[in-house]
Every structure is written in structure tokens, then in C-alpha cells.
Design an enzyme around this catalytic site. Structure first.
Site, PDB file in Angstrom:
ATOM      1  N   GLY A  37      64.798  23.581  30.162  1.00 15.47           N
ATOM      2  CA  GLY A  37      64.097  24.841  30.421  1.00 15.47           C
ATOM      3  C   GLY A  37      62.938  24.627  31.396  1.00 15.47           C
ATOM      4  CG  HIS A  38      59.530  22.299  30.252  1.00 14.54           C
ATOM      5  ND1 HIS A  38      59.930  21.673  29.089  1.00 14.54           N
ATOM      6  CD2 HIS A  38      58.476  23.067  29.912  1.00 14.54           C
ATOM      7  CE1 HIS A  38      59.143  22.037  28.097  1.00 14.54           C
ATOM      8  NE2 HIS A  38      58.257  22.882  28.557  1.00 14.54           N
TER       9      HIS A  38
ATOM     10  CD  GLN B  96      53.103  31.142  27.264  1.00 17.48           C
ATOM     11  OE1 GLN B  96      52.535  30.586  26.339  1.00 17.48           O
ATOM     12  NE2 GLN B  96      53.941  30.498  28.063  1.00 17.48           N
TER      13      GLN B  96
ATOM     14  CG  MET C 195      51.623  23.014  26.144  1.00 15.59           C
ATOM     15  SD  MET C 195      50.844  23.574  24.626  1.00 15.59           S
ATOM     16  CE  MET C 195      52.255  23.949  23.627  1.00 15.59           C
TER      17      MET C 195
ATOM     18  CG  LEU D 292      58.340  17.909  30.797  1.00 17.74           C
ATOM     19  CD1 LEU D 292      58.212  17.422  32.226  1.00 17.74           C
ATOM     20  CD2 LEU D 292      57.693  19.277  30.627  1.00 17.74           C
TER      21      LEU D 292
ATOM     22  CB  SER E 138      58.862  20.934  23.327  1.00 16.80           C
ATOM     23  OG  SER E 138      58.787  21.295  24.676  1.00 16.80           O
TER      24      SER E 138
ATOM     25  CG  ASP F  78      57.215  30.713  25.396  1.00 16.26           C
ATOM     26  OD1 ASP F  78      57.253  30.628  24.169  1.00 16.26           O
ATOM     27  OD2 ASP F  78      57.469  29.764  26.154  1.00 16.26           O
TER      28      ASP F  78
HETATM   29  O1  PAF Z   1      54.236  27.727  27.439  1.00 18.82           O
HETATM   30  C1  PAF Z   1      53.540  26.690  27.333  1.00 18.82           C
HETATM   31  O2  PAF Z   1      54.037  25.562  27.384  1.00 18.82           O
HETATM   32  C2  PAF Z   1      52.039  26.821  27.106  1.00 18.82           C
HETATM   33  O3  PAF Z   1      51.747  27.937  26.332  1.00 18.82           O
HETATM   34  C3  PAF Z   1      51.249  26.844  28.419  1.00 18.82           C
HETATM   35  C4  PAF Z   1      51.595  28.058  29.273  1.00 18.82           C
HETATM   36  C5  PAF Z   1      51.510  25.575  29.205  1.00 18.82           C
HETATM   37  C6  PAF Z   1      49.747  26.916  28.117  1.00 18.82           C
HETATM   38  O4  PAF Z   1      49.318  25.827  27.378  1.00 18.82           O
END
Ligand code: PAF
Length: 285
Positions: A36-37, A153, A30, A33, A186, A150
């Protein structure tokens, strides 16, 4: 680096990679950045010929309009980071491109989405599963990389891919932390310096729970240690402490008989503009 703003554009780009016989790794984000990303990008780049990243602040996973409105948006900076990391293509759609006719069709992992953290954020994991399915269908990568921070998730996405027979491999990547142990997020940029310093209590609470487990403590003892640590921090408002069997997220109680996932969340800052932080750790007996 190709910058694609339409579904047609990113599809053409990925097809050109595939036509050349190249494999594709996907990192969905999202934006805003951080390291981690970038660790997800590095993992994907180590395995695949091409890396595609997506930047989309998905409205259907935000329950709180204020949280959506204040979510950091740093497109120019994000693109510079992705380009420097060698990403081959970025998909940055608008909300209209992703949801041209609203969101009548949804994807929901019914049990996993509505338990634990999903009870604190109703609809959140349904929004995540729906947008991730769309992104998988649009990009059609070989594998997608998600942070273990996450934790729920990641289990939702793994289960959804299994149940819907989606032709993509899901890879979990270890949480990247600041030098003091705070998990990179973030949302950390929205913390005041005082709240930023206080937020390290999440990682300390997980370390306390690990020590309790190492000393033979039960799941309930671990949860108690977490509550004690976070409640001792006046700037933190504890939102959830969940300890569940790893991967399945089935309830865990009593002495540790197998690996468990600990998922915690706490809020910082004013109630009407709070910053919700999460952290996790997997612990084996
Ligand atoms: O983890 C995230 O940044 C969001 O939940 C994702 C997986 C990009 C979905 O919008």
C-alpha cells in the site's frame, strides 16, 4: 538515497532539489512498509522529479500506549524497500526532533476530527493533523500522497490544507488489497494466522453493503448488512460502522442520493493487546 535524521538535513536536501528546478512528491508513513505504501511512492514517482518519504511513529496520534509500544518498527527493511523503489530522500526523525518542547501547539479540524472514527479514538486525528502539518512545513513538497484506506484521515488532511491555506496538493490513492481482499495494513503482521483469515470479513462486509445499495437499500440497510457480516465472525469485535456523505462526512440517512463513504473498524485478538483494523469504500448510487 539520502537518509536524513534531522530537520536541518532534510531541508537542505529538499532545497538542493528545488534549486535544480525539480518538483517534489511526499509520502508520509509510520514505517512497516507494505505494498500500500509502495503504491503511494509509485504514484508520486510517476508525477514528480523527486520523491521524499518520511518514517515516524507519531506518539501523539496513539491513544493507547500499548498500541504505540507494539507498533511494528522495521527500519532496515523499510529503507531497503524505499531505495529499491527509487525514493530520493527519507526523513526519519526521533520524537525529540519532532516534539522538542512537547506538543503545546496542536492542529485540529474540530468537527471532522471528533466524529465517526474520531469518537472511537479520541485525539487521534488531532495528532495526525499536527504531525502532518509539521511534516509539510519541514519538507515543503509540491504534493503529498495518502491512501484512501484511511478515509477519514484523508478528509481531515484535505480540509486542514484548505482551511490553513497550506501550499501543497493532496492526492488520494486507491486501497491496495491482499489477494483475498484484506486491505494492506502494517497492523496485519500482528494478527495470528486465525485472526488473519477472519479479518477478511471487513472486505466482505463492504461488498455486502455495496450489494445492498445496488439493490436500492437505504444507508441503514447497508449498515445492518455490515453489522451482520462482522458479528457473524466470532474472532472479530466490531468497533464502528459509519456511513457518511463522501468528502464532507456529513450524516447520510435513508435512500442513497449521492456518493457515501463507508468506514468500518473491528478488533482482533485479546482485549488487552488487540489489533484494530479499518477499511473503507466509497459508493455512489
Ligand atoms: O497514515 C499514517 O501512516 C499516519 O497517520 C501519518 C499520515 C503518517 C501521520 O503520522
Amino acid at each position: 538515497m539520502y537518509i536524513c535524521r534531522t530537520i536541518n538535513d532534510i531541508r537542505q536536501t529538499v532545497w538542493s532539489f528545488r534549486d535544480a528546478g525539480e518538483t517534489v512528491g511526499l509520502v508520509t508513513t509510520m514505517g512497516a512498509l507494505h505494498a500500500g505504501h509502495m503504491s503511494l511512492v509509485a504514484e508520486a514517482a510517476g508525477v514528480h522529479d523527486r520523491v521524499v518519504a518520511t518514517i515516524f511513529v507519531n506518539p501523539t496520534q496513539f491513544g493507547n500506549p500499548k498500541d504505540l509500544e507494539t507498533y511494528p518498527r522495521t527500519e532496515a527493511d523499510d529503507l531497503a524497500k524505499l531505495e529499491a523503489a527509487g525514493v530520493d530522500a527519507v526523513f526519519i526523525p526521533t520524537v525529540e526532533e519532532m516534539y522538542p518542547d512537547g506538543d503545546e501547539t496542536i492542529v485540529e479540524t474540530t468537527r471532522l476530527a471528533n466524529m465517526l472514527h474520531g469518537m472511537v479514538r479520541p485525539g487521534h486525528f488531532r495528532g495526525v493533523a499536527t504531525v502532518v502539518t509539521k511534516l509539510f512545513n519541514i519538507v515543503q513538497a509540491d504534493a503529498a500522497y495518502f491512501g484512501e484506506k484511511d478515509y477519514q484521515q484523508l478528509q481531515v488532511i484535505r480540509r486542514m490544507v484548505r482551511d490553513l491555506h497550506l501550499p501543497i496538493h493532496i492526492v488520494g490513492v486507491a486501497t491496495v488489497r491482499e489477494p483475498d481482499g484484506l486491505a494492506m495494513s502494517s497492523r496485519n503482521t500482528r494478527l495470528t494466522p486465525e485472526d488473519r483469515a477472519a479479518a477478511v470479513c471487513l472486505n466482505h462486509a463492504l461488498t455486502d453493503a455495496e450489494a445492498v445499495a445496488a439493490g436500492g437499500g437505504t444507508v441503514e440497510d447497508m449498515a445492518e448488512a455490515i453489522r451482520a457480516r462482522i458479528n457473524a465472525e466470532p474472532r472479530a469485535r466490531l468497533k464502528a460502522v459509519d456511513i457518511a456523505k463522501a468528502l464532507s462526512l456529513d450524516p447520510a440517512t435513508g435512500p442513497l442520493t449521492g456518493p457515501v463513504g463507508i468506514m468500518i473498524s473491528a478488533e482482533f485478538g485479546p482485549e488487552d493487546n488487540a489489533v484494530l483494523l479499518i477499511d473503507q469504500r466509497e459508493i455512489a448510487p
